[in-house]
Write an enzyme that holds these catalytic residues in place. Structure first.
Site, short mmCIF file in Angstrom:
data_model
loop_
_atom_site.label_atom_id
_atom_site.label_comp_id
_atom_site.label_asym_id
_atom_site.label_seq_id
_atom_site.Cartn_x
_atom_site.Cartn_y
_atom_site.Cartn_z
N LYS A 107 0.86 -1.19 0.00
CA LYS A 107 0.00 0.00 0.00
C LYS A 107 0.89 1.23 0.00
O LYS A 107 2.03 1.17 0.45
CB LYS A 107 -0.88 0.02 1.26
CG LYS A 107 -2.16 0.78 1.06
CD LYS A 107 -3.16 -0.13 0.38
CE LYS A 107 -4.55 0.44 0.30
NZ LYS A 107 -5.53 -0.62 0.03
N ASN A 221 -16.31 5.72 -4.36
CA ASN A 221 -16.50 4.83 -5.51
C ASN A 221 -17.21 3.53 -5.12
O ASN A 221 -18.23 3.16 -5.72
CB ASN A 221 -15.15 4.52 -6.18
CG ASN A 221 -15.32 3.59 -7.38
OD1 ASN A 221 -16.16 3.81 -8.25
ND2 ASN A 221 -14.56 2.51 -7.40
N ALA A 222 -16.69 2.82 -4.09
CA ALA A 222 -17.28 1.52 -3.74
C ALA A 222 -18.74 1.67 -3.29
O ALA A 222 -19.61 0.90 -3.72
CB ALA A 222 -16.45 0.85 -2.65
N GLY A 223 -19.03 2.66 -2.46
CA GLY A 223 -20.39 2.87 -1.97
C GLY A 223 -21.36 3.20 -3.10
O GLY A 223 -22.47 2.66 -3.18
N1 GLU Z 1 -7.26 -0.14 -3.28
C1 GLU Z 1 -7.98 -1.35 -3.55
C2 GLU Z 1 -7.99 -2.26 -2.34
O1 GLU Z 1 -7.80 -1.83 -1.24
C3 GLU Z 1 -7.50 -2.06 -4.81
C4 GLU Z 1 -6.09 -2.49 -4.81
C5 GLU Z 1 -5.60 -3.00 -6.15
O2 GLU Z 1 -6.38 -3.14 -7.08
O3 GLU Z 1 -4.41 -3.24 -6.21
O4 GLU Z 1 -8.26 -3.43 -2.43
#
Ligand code: GLU
Length: 417
Positions: A107, A221-223
């Site tokens: 991350k 986005n997800a919501g």
């Molecule tokens: N940020 C997204 C997650 O937390 C996607 C990560 C990705 O596609 O590498 O899962």
């Protein structure tokens, strides 16, 4: 309890310890999995559009790469710390392992407040971040994607900067790119779609009505995608409440998802949406619904409110929305939690599909992406249920046990521990 003091990295380490205990992992393996393998801290100056120079701090953390290249999003958020990024990097490891993708976990983040920055500033920060971190990145090394307050445009700038530095075409170095420059079909709604596929399995498993009431906490986005897709994928369902950082809204007869998303994009919030009753932001978590989607940040469901949750199924589209205390409370109260490392894994799963397509330079159609996503999520859900039954543990611990076992095995095979 002051939930602000809840450190997500401590939560992650606690989850790893519990899984390691159930798996009887040796001390060296446990200790190795408790910490990120590599951490890069960067500090870089950027000239902003107001003419001034500001210094930004960022991170990229490779938590574990035993199963494949590091993979995970980059956040732009004012509250990021090394420990939030460590925790989020760790959760990516368990996510990719649970779905059985040949990837590790990572991350990144830049401490900044995108609400106070212009589009040009965001581009300058994205490019400067890549100049500071590019030696850490690569299609077979570490592949970032968007996360909170970053999006396909951010990935496009980052990919362009990376390619300029290397003077070669490398679309596979970032995922969730715009489709015109190497992105895949089906990535934008993949996190929500994956979560809804898991909800479908949970409804079957626990006899919950898939066409009942649902609520969403967090409207990024997800919501938004969950609002738009839930009834479509499940064949029915009524969205009764939503909140974002500015407040919540409720309508027992149902909110129109399309109109609501349009309103949010236009005004920046769900607050003030016509024909809806305003409610406090956190009240959305405590409504009597069949499915609740926490889709905001960490620690939303904690010891203070877990006793008041009335949802039958909690589908964690956010990373780390439930604290360990809340987990036990929900479990003893018979609430079915679909843990984040499964519920929010649709995004990284389709990111993996994007990597595969970038490597082969051949793109799949949308239907193929959706079908393969469904297959991966459904299989992981079943594996989690089997582990729950075998080990007699709650769903998050079962998912962790499956994932930690796979990563530990990969570390052992490599001779690392
Ligand atoms: N940020 C997204 C997650 O937390 C996607 C990560 C990705 O596609 O590498 O899962």
């Amino acid at each position: 309890m002051n939930t602000q003091l809840y450190n997500p990295f401590e939560v992650l380490q606690r989850q790893i310890r519990e899984a390691a205990r159930i798996l009887n992992l040796d001390d060296a393996t446990t200790e190795f999995l408790l910490w990120p393998q590599r951490e890069l801290k960067v500090t870089f100056p950027v000239r902003l559009s107001d003419g001034g120079v500001r210094v930004f701090h960022g991170y990229r953390i490779h938590y574990n790469t035993a199963r494949g290249p590091a993979k995970g999003g980059i956040r732009f958020h004012p509250d990021e710390t090394v420990d939030t990024i460590r925790a989020l990097a760790g959760w990516m490891v368990w996510k990719t392992a649970l779905i059985d993708l040949p990837l590790g976990g990572a991350k990144g983040g830049v401490i900044c407040n995108p609400r106070l920055l212009t589009e040009n500033d965001l581009e300058a920060i994205a490019r400067a971040y890549v100049r500071a971190t590019f030696q850490f990145l690569g299609p077979d090394k570490d592949v970032p994607a968007p996360d909170v307050y970053t999006n396909p445009q951010t990935m496009a700038w980052m990919m362009d900067e990376y390619e300029s530095l290397l003077q070669t075409h490398q679309p596979g170095v970032f995922t969730d790119k715009p489709q015109q420059i190497g992105g895949t079909e089906g990535r934008r709604d993949a996190t929500a779609r994956g979560g809804i596929f898991a909800v479908r399995e949970a409804c079957k498993q626990y006899g919950v009505n898939p066409h009942g009431r649902f609520a969403i906490q967090g409207f990024g986005n997800a919501g938004q995608r969950a609002a738009l897709l839930h009834a479509d994928v499940l064949g029915g369902g009524k969205l009764v409440a939503v909140c974002d950082s500015k407040g919540g809204i409720y309508n027992e007869h149902g909110l129109d998802p399309d109109a609501l998303v349009t309103y949010k994009l236009k005004t920046g919030s769900v607050v003030g949406f016509p024909n809806a009753q305003p409610i406090p932001r956190d009240a959305v978590l405590e409504l009597d619904v069949d499915v609740l989607y926490p889709a905001a940040l960490e620690n939303a469901i904690n010891a203070d409110n877990a006793h008041n949750i009335k949802a039958k199924i909690v589908c964690e589209l956010a990373n780390g929305p439930t604290t360990p205390e809340a987990d036990s409370i929900l479990y003893t109260r018979g609430i079915h939690v679909i843990p984040d490392i499964l519920a929010s894994a649709g995004g990284v799963t389709v990111s993996y599909f994007e990597m595969v397509q970038n490597k082969s330079m051949y793109f799949w159609d949308e239907k193929t992406v959706h079908e393969r996503l469904k297959e991966k999520i459904t299989k992981a859900y079943q594996t989690m249920i089997e582990a729950m039954e075998e080990k007699k543990v709650h769903p998050r611990l079962a998912a962790m046990v499956v994932a930690v076992a796979r990563v530990a095995q990969a570390c052992k095979l490599r001779g690392w521990v």
